[in-house]
Design a protein around this motif. Sequence first.
Motif, PDB file in Angstrom:
ATOM      1  N   ALA A   1       0.812  -1.102   0.016  1.00 13.65           N
ATOM      2  CA  ALA A   1      -0.013  -0.044   0.144  1.00 13.65           C
ATOM      3  C   ALA A   1       1.035   1.265  -0.130  1.00 13.65           C
ATOM      4  O   ALA A   1       0.404   2.195  -0.737  1.00 13.65           O
ATOM      5  CB  ALA A   1      -1.081   0.008   1.196  1.00 13.65           C
ATOM      6  N   LEU A   2       1.902   1.261   0.690  1.00 13.99           N
ATOM      7  CA  LEU A   2       2.913   2.416   0.850  1.00 13.99           C
ATOM      8  C   LEU A   2       3.460   2.563  -0.600  1.00 13.99           C
ATOM      9  O   LEU A   2       3.549   3.640  -0.860  1.00 13.99           O
ATOM     10  CB  LEU A   2       3.858   2.230   1.880  1.00 13.99           C
ATOM     11  CG  LEU A   2       3.355   2.348   3.187  1.00 13.99           C
ATOM     12  CD1 LEU A   2       4.576   2.223   4.469  1.00 13.99           C
ATOM     13  CD2 LEU A   2       2.943   3.924   3.303  1.00 13.99           C
TER      14      LEU A   2
ATOM     15  N   CYS B   1      -4.403  -0.912   8.174  1.00 17.86           N
ATOM     16  CA  CYS B   1      -4.322  -0.377   9.475  1.00 17.86           C
ATOM     17  C   CYS B   1      -5.380  -0.779  10.168  1.00 17.86           C
ATOM     18  O   CYS B   1      -5.316  -1.198  11.687  1.00 17.86           O
ATOM     19  CB  CYS B   1      -4.278   1.062   9.345  1.00 17.86           C
ATOM     20  SG  CYS B   1      -2.836   1.913   8.808  1.00 17.86           S
ATOM     21  N   LEU B   2      -6.670  -0.927   9.426  1.00 18.83           N
ATOM     22  CA  LEU B   2      -7.818  -1.375  10.425  1.00 18.83           C
ATOM     23  C   LEU B   2      -7.690  -2.766  10.759  1.00 18.83           C
ATOM     24  O   LEU B   2      -7.928  -3.197  11.996  1.00 18.83           O
ATOM     25  CB  LEU B   2      -9.084  -1.121   9.260  1.00 18.83           C
ATOM     26  CG  LEU B   2     -10.267  -1.530  10.109  1.00 18.83           C
ATOM     27  CD1 LEU B   2     -10.563  -0.525  11.180  1.00 18.83           C
ATOM     28  CD2 LEU B   2     -11.346  -1.172   9.018  1.00 18.83           C
TER      29      LEU B   2
ATOM     30  N   TYR C   1       2.649   1.825  -3.476  1.00 15.88           N
ATOM     31  CA  TYR C   1       1.885   2.210  -4.667  1.00 15.88           C
ATOM     32  C   TYR C   1       0.911   3.351  -4.121  1.00 15.88           C
ATOM     33  O   TYR C   1       0.213   3.776  -4.826  1.00 15.88           O
ATOM     34  CB  TYR C   1       0.778   0.946  -4.914  1.00 15.88           C
ATOM     35  CG  TYR C   1       1.235  -0.167  -5.678  1.00 15.88           C
ATOM     36  CD1 TYR C   1       2.414   0.069  -6.486  1.00 15.88           C
ATOM     37  CD2 TYR C   1       0.983  -1.229  -5.552  1.00 15.88           C
ATOM     38  CE1 TYR C   1       3.157  -0.970  -6.956  1.00 15.88           C
ATOM     39  CE2 TYR C   1       1.492  -2.448  -6.188  1.00 15.88           C
ATOM     40  CZ  TYR C   1       2.661  -2.207  -6.941  1.00 15.88           C
ATOM     41  OH  TYR C   1       3.391  -3.378  -7.470  1.00 15.88           O
ATOM     42  N   ASN C   2       1.079   3.831  -3.028  1.00 15.12           N
ATOM     43  CA  ASN C   2       0.817   5.177  -2.559  1.00 15.12           C
ATOM     44  C   ASN C   2      -0.672   5.183  -2.545  1.00 15.12           C
ATOM     45  O   ASN C   2      -1.296   5.845  -2.896  1.00 15.12           O
ATOM     46  CB  ASN C   2       1.091   6.456  -3.419  1.00 15.12           C
ATOM     47  CG  ASN C   2       1.301   7.600  -2.764  1.00 15.12           C
ATOM     48  OD1 ASN C   2       0.987   7.625  -1.733  1.00 15.12           O
ATOM     49  ND2 ASN C   2       1.741   8.683  -3.439  1.00 15.12           N
ATOM     50  N   ASN C   3      -1.149   3.891  -2.059  1.00 12.15           N
ATOM     51  CA  ASN C   3      -2.715   3.670  -2.076  1.00 12.15           C
ATOM     52  C   ASN C   3      -2.976   3.718  -0.789  1.00 12.15           C
ATOM     53  O   ASN C   3      -3.090   2.966   0.103  1.00 12.15           O
ATOM     54  CB  ASN C   3      -2.830   2.437  -2.843  1.00 12.15           C
ATOM     55  CG  ASN C   3      -4.576   2.066  -3.149  1.00 12.15           C
ATOM     56  OD1 ASN C   3      -5.054   2.519  -2.125  1.00 12.15           O
ATOM     57  ND2 ASN C   3      -4.572   1.427  -4.073  1.00 12.15           N
ATOM     58  N   ASN C   4      -3.769   4.869  -0.410  1.00 10.76           N
ATOM     59  CA  ASN C   4      -4.106   5.240   0.853  1.00 10.76           C
ATOM     60  C   ASN C   4      -5.412   4.464   1.272  1.00 10.76           C
ATOM     61  O   ASN C   4      -5.502   4.164   2.429  1.00 10.76           O
ATOM     62  CB  ASN C   4      -4.506   6.551   1.065  1.00 10.76           C
ATOM     63  CG  ASN C   4      -3.248   7.517   1.486  1.00 10.76           C
ATOM     64  OD1 ASN C   4      -2.446   7.002   1.653  1.00 10.76           O
ATOM     65  ND2 ASN C   4      -3.322   8.935   1.097  1.00 10.76           N
ATOM     66  N   ALA C   5      -6.334   4.053   0.369  1.00 14.27           N
ATOM     67  CA  ALA C   5      -7.375   3.201   0.958  1.00 14.27           C
ATOM     68  C   ALA C   5      -6.892   2.011   1.250  1.00 14.27           C
ATOM     69  O   ALA C   5      -7.250   1.524   2.292  1.00 14.27           O
ATOM     70  CB  ALA C   5      -8.469   3.076  -0.323  1.00 14.27           C
ATOM     71  N   ALA C   6      -6.058   1.265   0.500  1.00 17.10           N
ATOM     72  CA  ALA C   6      -5.211   0.276   1.104  1.00 17.10           C
ATOM     73  C   ALA C   6      -4.666   0.252   2.333  1.00 17.10           C
ATOM     74  O   ALA C   6      -4.755  -0.656   3.211  1.00 17.10           O
ATOM     75  CB  ALA C   6      -4.623  -0.400  -0.167  1.00 17.10           C
ATOM     76  N   LEU C   7      -4.080   1.417   2.548  1.00 16.87           N
ATOM     77  CA  LEU C   7      -3.409   1.230   3.649  1.00 16.87           C
ATOM     78  C   LEU C   7      -4.178   1.481   5.006  1.00 16.87           C
ATOM     79  O   LEU C   7      -3.768   0.891   5.961  1.00 16.87           O
ATOM     80  CB  LEU C   7      -2.679   2.687   3.676  1.00 16.87           C
ATOM     81  CG  LEU C   7      -1.449   3.053   4.903  1.00 16.87           C
ATOM     82  CD1 LEU C   7      -0.615   2.070   5.011  1.00 16.87           C
ATOM     83  CD2 LEU C   7      -0.913   4.447   4.726  1.00 16.87           C
ATOM     84  N   LEU C   8      -5.394   2.124   4.635  1.00 16.12           N
ATOM     85  CA  LEU C   8      -6.455   2.370   5.779  1.00 16.12           C
ATOM     86  C   LEU C   8      -6.957   0.960   6.071  1.00 16.12           C
ATOM     87  O   LEU C   8      -7.189   0.674   7.317  1.00 16.12           O
ATOM     88  CB  LEU C   8      -7.515   3.192   5.279  1.00 16.12           C
ATOM     89  CG  LEU C   8      -8.375   3.834   6.212  1.00 16.12           C
ATOM     90  CD1 LEU C   8      -7.703   4.532   7.323  1.00 16.12           C
ATOM     91  CD2 LEU C   8      -9.417   4.657   5.539  1.00 16.12           C
ATOM     92  N   LEU C   9      -7.075   0.182   4.791  1.00 22.46           N
ATOM     93  CA  LEU C   9      -7.709  -1.468   5.224  1.00 22.46           C
ATOM     94  C   LEU C   9      -6.681  -1.971   6.024  1.00 22.46           C
ATOM     95  O   LEU C   9      -7.169  -2.650   6.980  1.00 22.46           O
ATOM     96  CB  LEU C   9      -7.997  -1.853   4.055  1.00 22.46           C
ATOM     97  CG  LEU C   9      -8.692  -3.040   4.047  1.00 22.46           C
ATOM     98  CD1 LEU C   9     -10.198  -2.976   4.198  1.00 22.46           C
ATOM     99  CD2 LEU C   9      -8.396  -4.067   2.848  1.00 22.46           C
TER     100      LEU C   9
END
Lengths: 655, 317
Positions: free
Chosen positions: B59-60, B72-73, B62-70
Amino acid sequence: MTPVAVRRPAAATVGQRSFDLLSLSMAFVLAVNAAHLPWWLSLALAFALGWRWWQRRQRTGRVPRWIKLPLLALLTLAVIAQYGNLFGRAPGTALAIGLLILKLLETETSRDVRVAVGFTCFTLMTALLFDQGLLSTVVVALGLLPALATLRALEPAQAPTSMPRSLLAPLALLAAALPLALLAFLLVPRLSTPLWGAPSQDQARSGLSDHMSPGGFIELLTDDHPAMRVSFDGAPPPPDQRYFRAYVMARYDGVSWTYRDVANLPPAALVVAHAVQYHVRLLPTQQHVLPTLDVPIAAPAGASMRRDRVVMAATPVDDALTYTLSSATQYELEPQLGEHRRRWLQLPAGFNPRTLALGRSWRQRYGNDDAAIVRAALALFHDGGFRYTLAPAPLGRDAMDDFLFDTREGFCEHYSSAFTVLMRAAGIPARVVTGYQGGYWNKLGDYLLVRNSDAHAWSEVWLAGRGWVRVDPTAAVRPERVSLGAAAAAGDQLGWYHRDWLQDFRNRWDVVNRWWDQAVTGFDALRQRSLLTPFGIRDTDTTTLGVLLAIGTTLFIAIGLAWALLRRQSRDPLRQALRELERKLARRRLARHVGEGPQHYLSRAARALPSQREELAALTRRYLDLRYAHDEAPPESVHVFRRAVRDFRVKNVVK
Amino acid sequence: MPGLSHRLQGWAERRLPALTRYRRPESLPIELHRRRIYIVPTGFGLGFSVLLLVMLVGALNYNNNAALLLTCLLGAASAASMLVAFRSIDGLRLEQVRAGHAVAGESIELTFTLQSGRPRSAIRLDLGDAGAAFAMDGRAAALVKLALPTEFRGWLSLPRLRLWSSWPLGMFRAWSWLHPTQSVLVWPRPELSGPTPRAAADDARHMRLHRGEELATLRDYQAGDPQRHVAWKASARHDSLLVKDFEQPQSQPQWQLDWRQLHGLSDEARIARLARWLNEAQQQRRSFSLWLPGNEIGSGSGALHYARCMDALACLP
């Protein structure tokens, strides 16, 4: 630790509930990823999933190897056949999802289920690689529910619950985890440069392209994904002035118009009469071009301006990009044409003879009055029986002849192309410009939402003394296209989801998407560095972020531990009263021993406090009576006892 | 490897008494609290954290914040599940342990009574190789039955028990050792075959009648029968009075089992023989008495009497 048992509890087959939940999670994964899988693959995988589910309901057991291995080979072949290779975002996702479904075929033990759940979580994430919008993120996050519920269902000995209840059970855990997740999201240091190659956009959404042929836009005009969002410093321009230029096309080969990118020429001269400053949030296009309102005065950072004031970014826009620009809305562009004049008069030889003849006849009729020729062309479109439609009849080799004299139906590309050819035939320098026109002004968010379906093509003609002047021949045929927007102009020709009320709702809803885009999707390394600006720290570096993350996590762990260690006191009031008495006596070093009954304890206390012997004896009697004389002590008496305990004061004794 | 870990454990218990304090026997009831609950990630938990790491890096990158949020959750939920695992066994009380009966060499059934103030799921209790899983509803005590293999007769102190749970996600295992000071009594193993006891009581003196508890038969009235034994209703239909006869000649002679009569045998052999005789007497519903050095149990019959005799046998030095 002692060597634990050779016993393998994991080897037992899992129950029906776990398997159902696992199947459900996989179905969810398939559903959220279906949009970017080939339809036949989605269908085949859904079938495999359903079949396996049904099969295991009949009889538990793994699917035999002679079915599994050919399926695996088939999957690999199918992915290669579709995408050409196995690596990259789209083929990788397709392969991963296929493998996930195949994993279900051999899922029997709890170990299998756990592996499958881990893989499910991973493939849920791949759906976000394709669309990180608010809705899809929320939907994907909901996919965690069946996945976590599956893990819960694996644990032995639970109170029996219904399927929906067990599905909702992890919701509390996720809700409790949300604050920590948000903190981690804010503080996990972002990479300013990727560790390995950025994803190649192998399945780019159709966007504006650097060539245009009549009919080529049609995919774009029916795609209502947002293309960009624009906010203005000051009042926005009126709807019919919202022209966003992207490409300026000079070359026409009889079929299509093309833009030639020449990097090292200085921009054409521009005399600015009125300028507007605005901010554009451009969604990924995988192209270099940055659309600008009318004529930009200077290029933003990281981009450069071409000769015809087309702005090109240094790298393709793979991630959403924000840029600020000043544009002239009243201007004189390139007052002197000089030696470039010939370039804007180029026409392919041997195409469209009737169109050329018409243009030349206008020149003969109106002499040197270029403006009159422009008016004549617009009048032709307005009164010549032309029709605006998104489904025009196909055109032959002499496309403009067919269009102007035969079919007389089309949309912006047809009109701008025909108009430009007519002008050039009449000897007026002219060119086709593509970009976006219109958009939806969102009052709630004070921004202009431009969708892909707002793509538009128009013309610019060079008139002596005025420079390049924008002429939109489509407006002559269908004024609504310019004043009300693409959807209004298309009328009923678009799908059901373009209905007025729905479109209106979608436009309003976009403010949420914009917020999501700003707060979440657009939270990059740059924004993260300025996270602490309100607290006076200009540049938050990685170390600070790490420290903050550690502090925050510790804080949450402390809160979590406090919750975990929280013990509810027993609700027995009698016991509480006795505890209170014990506390009072304990202050006089008369703590109750472990295993000491209340009677012994209180009589020991009475011996130690001779002055209060009577009082303590009375309390003891009352307690024993309340505790043992009734099944359930009467509340009034308990209340009296509590008050007596509360009033009891241990007097200081001199020993 | 088990040998090594055993030695390591022994060393730890000798050298680090504070750490292993609760592994020593303690008296019931035992309540679990934070200082004696340990948590480690399971194999699945470790694997899952590797997966989370991969997702995070992806996620980091590909700079994909939605995936990062997922990610983290998911990570935060996994971490929170650790606390839930802890809480699922925190505050649990082992109230009592009841033992069944078993002879040496067989498994003895232990019933553990566990009490909790709130509902709990998927708690497991391990005793050696045996384990049981149970849930609690927060009101009634949970009764968990486990089998403990035995080897010798006599008092057998309970081994260490492990109470653990990997609720809710199976990523963390919270466990605690329970070592109640309780002992259970294992009965001696009877010999397989041998002589029957010398029937010292076979003579007619012991063929005395005894009053049974159930109505046996009706017989003619004889002078001297107590009046309350007369069956009045039945007599009304007869010429003569009928009397309810409760007395029966004892079917089996009483056995007097005596340690002193078994000459020429070792102690254990004597015990095994006595145990066999006790079993036979119990099967044949004889009444019997038992004489042991330092313990004399009078004549009697029934399960309770049998258990008392067996206990006495088991407790012999």
